[in-house]
Design an enzyme around this catalytic site. Sequence first.
Site, short mmCIF file in Angstrom:
data_model
loop_
_atom_site.label_atom_id
_atom_site.label_comp_id
_atom_site.label_asym_id
_atom_site.label_seq_id
_atom_site.Cartn_x
_atom_site.Cartn_y
_atom_site.Cartn_z
N GLY A 1 58.93 -5.77 17.63
CA GLY A 1 59.91 -6.49 18.20
C GLY A 1 60.78 -7.31 17.26
O GLY A 1 60.46 -7.42 16.26
N HIS B 1 60.26 -4.69 22.11
CA HIS B 1 60.95 -5.38 22.96
C HIS B 1 62.24 -6.00 22.03
O HIS B 1 61.93 -6.35 20.66
CB HIS B 1 60.23 -6.58 23.41
CG HIS B 1 59.48 -7.16 22.57
ND1 HIS B 1 59.89 -8.36 21.96
CD2 HIS B 1 58.19 -7.05 22.27
CE1 HIS B 1 58.67 -8.91 21.10
NE2 HIS B 1 57.87 -8.20 21.47
N ASP B 2 63.54 -6.14 22.23
CA ASP B 2 64.27 -6.80 21.40
C ASP B 2 64.88 -6.32 20.37
O ASP B 2 65.66 -6.87 19.58
CB ASP B 2 64.01 -8.46 21.44
CG ASP B 2 63.39 -9.11 22.62
OD1 ASP B 2 64.33 -9.30 23.53
OD2 ASP B 2 62.34 -9.46 22.67
#
Length: 271
Positions: free
Chosen positions: A141, A123-124
Amino acid sequence: MSSVSIHPTAIVASGARLGANVRIGPYCIVGENVVLDADVELISHVVVEGHTHVGAGTRIYPFASVGHQPQDLKYKGEASRLEIGERCVIREAATLNPGTAAGGMLTKVGNECLIMASAHVAHDTIIGNNVIMANYVGIAGHCRIGDNVTFGGTVVVHQRTRIGAHAFIGAQSMVDGDVIPYGMAVGNRASLAGLNLVGLKRRQFDREAIHRLRAAYRMIFSNEGTLRERTEDAAELFKDDDLVQDVVAFITSASDRPILVPRNGQVASED
């Protein structure tokens, strides 16, 4: 839709948007908020879910999981996004997750990237263009990966780490600090092991520019003074050199992770 090919065993939600010549193979699942641009191919047994946009010409191989909710306990179901660029190749069992509210709501992969089998993009994370991730690479992440970075197999990258453009990460490395542009990192925990000269030569960088970059590297990672002082000296001495200024800007910009340096403070050979 007349040019779209969907195998009878595939499940495509009514809200999914499919570009011209999209090919969806056997047993694939495509969610209602997914966008597949022209010439995307899901070969078979691929799942694409969430608010995911796949760029034109990208091919995704069997058992890849693209766009399912991130592996972050702070995620609360927000409509975060995953964007994959054009002409990427995503191989078997790779996993790519969307962003979170704590990280900008976006995970992004650039154009013409190769993500090999069982690799993971968390994520991200923002990945540039022409990045190669070999088998079993894991990017945690909130990482930032520059253009033309190459990862050897089974590399693990700590969350919030930056890896500069044209860097090379050796196989089986655990990277828990930022890697300068044009650098090479190896080891567990990884240390800076010189410049990615092979990559620079393959990409036909100017010979004199490479010589200046090597001189600046030796200055920045010598044993005299502090890293900040040495970086400032290199910035002044090579103020008209774009490659050196890339490295200087990378080192002096804010980051959550330390800059990787050569092991034991010694400047490694880049020959």
